[in-house]
Write a protein that holds these residues in place. Sequence first.
Motif, PDB file in Angstrom:
ATOM      1  N   GLY A  39      74.271  21.308  58.389  1.00  0.00           N
ATOM      2  CA  GLY A  39      75.010  22.546  58.643  1.00  0.00           C
ATOM      3  C   GLY A  39      76.480  22.432  58.285  1.00  0.00           C
ATOM      4  N   TRP A  40      77.069  21.236  58.502  1.00  0.00           N
ATOM      5  CA  TRP A  40      78.486  21.028  58.175  1.00  0.00           C
ATOM      6  C   TRP A  40      78.717  21.110  56.661  1.00  0.00           C
ATOM      7  CZ3 TRP A  40      83.433  20.477  59.612  1.00  0.00           C
ATOM      8  CH2 TRP A  40      84.292  19.743  58.790  1.00  0.00           C
ATOM      9  N   ALA A  41      77.848  20.453  55.875  1.00  0.00           N
ATOM     10  CA  ALA A  41      78.049  20.369  54.424  1.00  0.00           C
ATOM     11  C   ALA A  41      77.534  21.588  53.672  1.00  0.00           C
ATOM     12  CB  ALA A  41      77.362  19.108  53.890  1.00  0.00           C
ATOM     13  N   LEU A  42      76.915  22.516  54.369  1.00  0.00           N
ATOM     14  CA  LEU A  42      76.301  23.669  53.713  1.00  0.00           C
ATOM     15  C   LEU A  42      77.321  24.493  52.927  1.00  0.00           C
ATOM     16  CD1 LEU A  42      73.558  25.061  53.440  1.00  0.00           C
ATOM     17  CD2 LEU A  42      74.088  26.361  55.495  1.00  0.00           C
ATOM     18  N   VAL A 182      73.387  34.434  59.051  1.00  0.00           N
ATOM     19  CA  VAL A 182      74.057  34.120  57.786  1.00  0.00           C
ATOM     20  C   VAL A 182      73.100  34.364  56.618  1.00  0.00           C
ATOM     21  CG1 VAL A 182      75.154  32.306  56.429  1.00  0.00           C
ATOM     22  CG2 VAL A 182      75.596  32.439  58.871  1.00  0.00           C
ATOM     23  N   ALA A 183      71.867  33.905  56.756  1.00  0.00           N
ATOM     24  CA  ALA A 183      70.889  34.058  55.673  1.00  0.00           C
ATOM     25  C   ALA A 183      70.558  35.518  55.405  1.00  0.00           C
ATOM     26  CB  ALA A 183      69.618  33.280  56.011  1.00  0.00           C
ATOM     27  N   LEU A 184      70.644  36.377  56.419  1.00  0.00           N
ATOM     28  CA  LEU A 184      70.284  37.786  56.269  1.00  0.00           C
ATOM     29  C   LEU A 184      71.497  38.690  56.089  1.00  0.00           C
ATOM     30  CD1 LEU A 184      67.535  37.965  59.061  1.00  0.00           C
ATOM     31  CD2 LEU A 184      67.210  37.640  56.592  1.00  0.00           C
ATOM     32  N   ALA A 185      72.672  38.127  55.851  1.00  0.00           N
ATOM     33  CA  ALA A 185      73.898  38.924  55.731  1.00  0.00           C
ATOM     34  C   ALA A 185      73.785  39.891  54.553  1.00  0.00           C
ATOM     35  CB  ALA A 185      75.103  38.010  55.542  1.00  0.00           C
ATOM     36  N   ILE A 186      74.290  41.114  54.778  1.00  0.00           N
ATOM     37  CA  ILE A 186      74.193  42.144  53.740  1.00  0.00           C
ATOM     38  C   ILE A 186      75.509  42.375  53.019  1.00  0.00           C
ATOM     39  CG2 ILE A 186      72.291  43.333  54.880  1.00  0.00           C
ATOM     40  CD1 ILE A 186      74.309  45.306  56.030  1.00  0.00           C
ATOM     41  N   ASP A 187      76.605  41.833  53.526  1.00  0.00           N
ATOM     42  CA  ASP A 187      77.888  41.937  52.824  1.00  0.00           C
ATOM     43  C   ASP A 187      78.738  40.719  53.172  1.00  0.00           C
ATOM     44  OD1 ASP A 187      79.057  42.424  55.379  1.00  0.00           O
ATOM     45  OD2 ASP A 187      78.817  44.574  55.122  1.00  0.00           O
ATOM     46  N   GLY A 255      68.279  29.262  55.365  1.00  0.00           N
ATOM     47  CA  GLY A 255      67.108  29.345  56.229  1.00  0.00           C
ATOM     48  C   GLY A 255      66.464  27.984  56.464  1.00  0.00           C
ATOM     49  N   ALA A 256      66.443  27.125  55.457  1.00  0.00           N
ATOM     50  CA  ALA A 256      65.858  25.792  55.621  1.00  0.00           C
ATOM     51  C   ALA A 256      66.668  24.952  56.601  1.00  0.00           C
ATOM     52  CB  ALA A 256      65.771  25.100  54.264  1.00  0.00           C
ATOM     53  N   VAL A 257      67.997  24.997  56.488  1.00  0.00           N
ATOM     54  CA  VAL A 257      68.844  24.259  57.430  1.00  0.00           C
ATOM     55  C   VAL A 257      68.658  24.804  58.843  1.00  0.00           C
ATOM     56  CG1 VAL A 257      71.229  23.728  58.049  1.00  0.00           C
ATOM     57  CG2 VAL A 257      70.509  23.629  55.656  1.00  0.00           C
ATOM     58  N   THR A 258      68.562  26.120  58.969  1.00  0.00           N
ATOM     59  CA  THR A 258      68.338  26.721  60.282  1.00  0.00           C
ATOM     60  C   THR A 258      66.982  26.311  60.848  1.00  0.00           C
ATOM     61  OG1 THR A 258      69.697  28.607  59.609  1.00  0.00           O
ATOM     62  CG2 THR A 258      68.304  28.891  61.545  1.00  0.00           C
ATOM     63  N   ALA A 259      65.972  26.192  59.981  1.00  0.00           N
ATOM     64  CA  ALA A 259      64.649  25.766  60.446  1.00  0.00           C
ATOM     65  C   ALA A 259      64.695  24.333  60.985  1.00  0.00           C
ATOM     66  CB  ALA A 259      63.643  25.866  59.302  1.00  0.00           C
ATOM     67  N   VAL A 260      65.490  23.475  60.363  1.00  0.00           N
ATOM     68  CA  VAL A 260      65.649  22.106  60.874  1.00  0.00           C
ATOM     69  C   VAL A 260      66.273  22.131  62.267  1.00  0.00           C
ATOM     70  CG1 VAL A 260      66.808  19.904  60.497  1.00  0.00           C
ATOM     71  CG2 VAL A 260      65.795  21.117  58.566  1.00  0.00           C
ATOM     72  N   LEU A 261      67.300  22.973  62.439  1.00  0.00           N
ATOM     73  CA  LEU A 261      67.924  23.090  63.757  1.00  0.00           C
ATOM     74  C   LEU A 261      66.963  23.678  64.781  1.00  0.00           C
ATOM     75  CD1 LEU A 261      71.425  24.444  62.628  1.00  0.00           C
ATOM     76  CD2 LEU A 261      70.882  22.130  63.396  1.00  0.00           C
ATOM     77  N   ALA A 262      66.138  24.641  64.351  1.00  0.00           N
ATOM     78  CA  ALA A 262      65.157  25.234  65.262  1.00  0.00           C
ATOM     79  C   ALA A 262      64.122  24.200  65.697  1.00  0.00           C
ATOM     80  CB  ALA A 262      64.473  26.422  64.584  1.00  0.00           C
ATOM     81  N   LEU A 263      63.700  23.353  64.768  1.00  0.00           N
ATOM     82  CA  LEU A 263      62.752  22.297  65.115  1.00  0.00           C
ATOM     83  C   LEU A 263      63.371  21.337  66.123  1.00  0.00           C
ATOM     84  CD1 LEU A 263      59.987  20.987  64.516  1.00  0.00           C
ATOM     85  CD2 LEU A 263      61.111  19.701  62.678  1.00  0.00           C
TER      86      LEU A 263
END
Length: 576
Positions: A39-42, A182-187, A255-263
């Motif tokens: 998440g830091w390096a994203l 963040v992944a779903l941001a529209i602007d 989304g992949a980074v968020t999935a790692v955090l969710a896990l």
Amino acid sequence: MAAASGPGAGPGAGGGGGGRPRGCRAAGGWAPCAALALGWALGWALGAEPPHRCRPDPALLPPPLRRLAGSALLRAAVPRLRSGWSPCQLYRYRGTAAPPNGTGPCTRGWHYAMPAAGLRSNLVTEWDLVCAARWKVPLEQTTHLLGWALGSVAAGMACDRFGRRPTFLVSLGLAVPLGLSVALAIDFVMVLVARLLFGAALAGAFLSLYVARLELCDPPHRLEVTMIAGFSWLAGELLLPGLAVLCRDWRVLQGAVTAVLALLAACWWCPALLLESPCWLFATQQPDKARRTLRALSGSGGAEEQSGTTAEPEALAEQCPQPHYHTVCEIFGTRVIWKNAVILGFTAFIGSGIRHCFTRNLAPHLPRFLPAYFALRGPEAAACLFLCVTAERCGRRAVLLLCAVLTGTASLLLLALTQYLLELIVLMLSVLGVTASHAVTMLSIFFASEVLPTVVRGAGLGLVVGANLVGSAAAPIAAVASSRGFFLHHLVFASFAILAVLSIMLLPESQGRRLPHSLQEGESQRRPPLFRRPPREDHLPLLAPRGIPHDYSRIVPSAQRALGSGRGPAGPPTET
């Protein structure tokens, strides 16, 4: 972040028990470090600017040239520079004259040479953050760092009021929906706000993990545990480019980074992930909860680990039936604690802020994107190795002083003599400066965690980490001004580095000493001679893997009775 830390393995690391239980706890501590590093390096991948040029606009061409196509249209519409096609200009024609009489900004968008940092699309290509809008990329990076700084301060105060484990779990739980936003941001504005809050949540998880695992270590292994976790953080940073290549799109990567955090958050029920710090529970006068935590720590290891705890007089619970918490405001009313926090926060700020002065000299020698990213991780790993070898043998203060001297010397030489030095010497000084500044930042944060008392360690360390992140924001802020303010930036931070060298002399030495628990213990710390090694304190690990020192043999039976009977409260460990 270079100062990353978390739990590690090895004796006294707080794993509790031998073999498999200890390995599970060690793995449970390393996994959050790698996940938080992702998440830091994203931001590196999201804000990477690919090579680009203006799209030709036939409407700007004279009528005879509008029927051109392909490379002929490109030559007629886009100026040619030494480095390639102009990234921000199109030719302008007057009337039907063939020769162009000037240039102007792009009117039909840009063509990007993808992939950039392994991605086929990112924030730059999504909202055309180039040319006149290029300043928005440093703005996004600065906003994210501001979120980390604010999250560190807020999480530090929460750690001292609600505990290390609840703060970690809440922060991790908040990071998941914020990462999805963040992944779903529209602007772009939504991206700014979501990245700010996402950074704050990650900072809360990082800080609470740092503090809790440090408090589960005995003095000989605190540095070892921290550096192992630092390498885990570095491994997470190195995994990001590969993940970016697999995901190809910035929304999928987020989304992949968020999935790692969710896990990781889904494992909240697992004690191996993070246990509450018995050190903090005792310091805030919660002996019953501390006894339960000690039983959970020692239960997986049998009698051998149970013998590594100490008992306190049973009168503690009767005298202090209510928990007693401390706030960050109490730090401001102290003298020694406040002095230590200010000095170490200042050195952390200098270490992260001056790094841009060195990486700027390295930039012309580094290829774009992935090779440059991996090359800049090298000095970070070298700094970790250097601290592993020296900080436990020579002491925290002496090594921090040495690293600050190296940072300041390299900065002053580059500031005054860059135009007169050979290119190889400039490159070597820049690499030395980057490595030394990483070491200054990491050791400042670790040093602060050792000298701040347990009752305000979270809040104090949050301020130090926040100062470090404010310094890190110097790089994107300087990118907005391009090269116009670089000399002043370099001059100010080089001067600050010399001031940091002088202030480090006022710090105490924490090598081999137990963590201070109360404000009174924090105020009693004194500055020893620099070149005469202070005597190591006798200490007892919280969970000793091989027996216990003979000096504590008399209190082992009372500790076992306290843990077994549950009648009286167990006391604070002699060492955490």
